[in-house]
Structures are given as C-alpha cells and as structure tokens.
Design a protein around this motif. Structure first.
Motif, short mmCIF file in Angstrom:
data_model
loop_
_atom_site.label_atom_id
_atom_site.label_comp_id
_atom_site.label_asym_id
_atom_site.label_seq_id
_atom_site.Cartn_x
_atom_site.Cartn_y
_atom_site.Cartn_z
N LEU A 264 0.95 -3.64 4.94
CA LEU A 264 0.53 -2.33 5.43
C LEU A 264 1.65 -1.71 6.25
O LEU A 264 2.31 -2.40 7.04
CB LEU A 264 -0.72 -2.45 6.30
N THR B 164 0.85 -1.19 0.00
CA THR B 164 0.00 0.00 0.00
C THR B 164 0.88 1.24 0.00
O THR B 164 1.95 1.26 0.61
CB THR B 164 -0.90 0.02 1.24
N VAL C 67 -4.55 3.65 9.05
CA VAL C 67 -4.13 2.35 8.53
C VAL C 67 -5.14 1.25 8.84
O VAL C 67 -5.32 0.31 8.05
CB VAL C 67 -2.72 1.98 9.05
#
Length: 282
Positions: free
Chosen positions: A232, A209, A264
């Motif tokens: 992440l 990401t 997040v």
C-alpha cells in the motif's frame, strides 16, 4: 533491500552482532535527559494491550478519575515493578498526553524496537503461509494506526514499514488510533522496497495497489500457493513507480461514485478482507 543473516564472526564478544544485517531500533529511555524519548500510549484498549504484551516497557502511568477502577490492575503491576502511577485532573492529563484525545489513561513507555526485515525472516513468514502488509510512503500516522487495527482485528500478524522518506512510524498518534492493534503485530523495517520485493517474489505473491483503474479488481487476483504480500502506498499519489513495477499483480478497487479514491486505511480494510482472508481460508 533484503539482506541475509550470517553467523557471528569467530572470536566476537558474546552478545554482539556479527556480520548480519543491522537492526535499527530505538534505544530504551531510562531516566534524566532520556525521559523525553518516552512514547505515550493513550486510551484503555491500547494501554491494556501494552500491559498484556510488554508491561516492562511501561515507565509511568497516568489516569483520571473516570479510569480509577480500570487502572487498578495496571497500578498493581507497576507497584511490583517499583514504577510510579498518578491520578491527574483533566487539564493535566491533556498536558501529559499531548492531546485531549487520551481516553482518560496514558502510559509513558520505552520505545519499541523495529528490526529490519531479513530474507530469512520473510522466508519463515512465507513458509507459515502468513499474509503480510507493506506500507511504502503512508505518511499519516492515523492511517498507519487504522491499518494496524484492521490487521489485528482480522488476526493477521505482520506489518512492514518501508524506508520511504514520507513513511510514518510508530508514533503516539499511531498507537492511539490502533487501539492496541500494534501490540499484536510483528512490525519490521524494509530498506529499498522495489529491489527487496523482487527478491521476495519467489516466496510471496506481491500484490500492489493503484489508483485510477490501472489494476484488476480484487476478485480477479489469481489464486496462488504463495501467501500474499499486499503493498500500500502514499495517500495522495499511491505507490512510487519503482515499487509498483516490482509488484506481480496490481489491483484497483472499482468505485461508482464521484470521489476518485478511497482513504488508504479503507483500502487496506477492504483488501485484507477480500484478498488476505480469502487466501487464508483456502
């Protein structure tokens, strides 16, 4: 890095590790000076989950008047294990829990083991088609807990924590926010995320990401026979550059508002639903 397991050396003492990868795990706390190593799991959902999955980890139970009925079955379990439980007034509950956000019930538990992720384990997950989430630098334990809750809600079972110096671990706060979700996950440690991800790419479609429109939207991620390993990163800066470079596909959730990025844990929820579940339903 991902290390392969090896059989024990010939002549080794029974029960001892051979030349395989080290398993970093906190030793159980038993009594005396080790008591301060006990973790605290607060809230009815989280406490119920640990009693359901690993009741032997619970050393003591505390609850207030509002939880007397709910605590009954847990007290019965502890009675059989010859372990204590206590009804406490509100002010003492907050002191024991270390927070006023205890939900009226707190279990003092022995720390949970978090083994290293080996290549053999990762291959087994991939062969089973198990989508997996790796956190690399997610430092806020509340975000870790929220991500664990999301994964458990959607029925996913694997969470990996990197050795990034900022990466949060399985703290009291993470357990509280997870609402029992951590008890449903196989949680592993990963050393050297960037190098490890490259060795995992034959088995997983590694999707990272990125912030600021550096990646493709989730719906553009190509279909793949391999399960997705979603990576992440840090709440403020995203993934470390070496980790991002090790990802095959990079996604960014497009936004149309005035805020530059999502939390997040919100990103994890959106991508779990739009990517990981989409793949599982194929």
């Amino acid at each position: 890095m991902i290390r392969k397991t090896r059989p024990p050396r010939a002549g080794g003492a029974p029960g001892k590790r051979g030349a395989g990868p080290a398993v970093r795990a906190a030793r159980p706390a038993h009594s005396g000076a080790a008591e301060e190593k006990l973790g605290k799991i607060a809230g009815l959902s989280a406490v119920a989950a640990v009693f359901r999955h690993e009741p032997e980890r619970v050393v003591r139970l505390y609850y207030d008047d509002s939880m007397k009925t709910a605590a009954g079955p847990f007290c019965a379990v502890l009675a059989r294990l010859r372990r204590p439980y206590r009804l406490l007034p509100p002010e003492e509950m907050a002191r024991v829990a270390g927070t006023v956000l205890h939900g009226g019930i707190v279990a003092a538990v022995r720390p949970r083991e978090v083994p290293d992720l080996t290549l053999e384990t990762a291959q087994r997950w991939a062969k089973a088609g198990a989508a997996t989430v790796l956190l690399d630098g997610v430092g806020n334990p509340h975000n870790l807990g929220a991500i664990a809750r999301t994964l458990a809600f959607f029925g996913l079972g694997h969470l990996v924590l990197s050795d990034h110096p900022a990466q949060a671990g399985l703290s009291d706060a993470a357990y509280r926010v997870a609402e029992g979700g951590l008890e449903f996950l196989d949680v592993r440690r990963l050393t050297g995320a960037a190098q490890a991800l490259r060795s995992l790419r034959p088995h997983f479609h590694v999707v990272g990401t990125a912030l600021h429109a550096r990646g493709i939207p989730p719906e553009a991620v190509p279909r793949d026979r391999r399960p997705i390993l979603l990576v992440l990163g840090n709440e403020e800066n995203g993934l470390p550059p070496p980790t991002l470079a090790a990802c095959e596909t990079v996604v960014t959730i497009p936004g149309g508002g005035q805020i530059q990025s999502l939390n997040v844990s919100a990103t994890a929820a959106i991508l779990t639903y739009s990517l990981l579940l989409r793949q599982a339903e194929r």
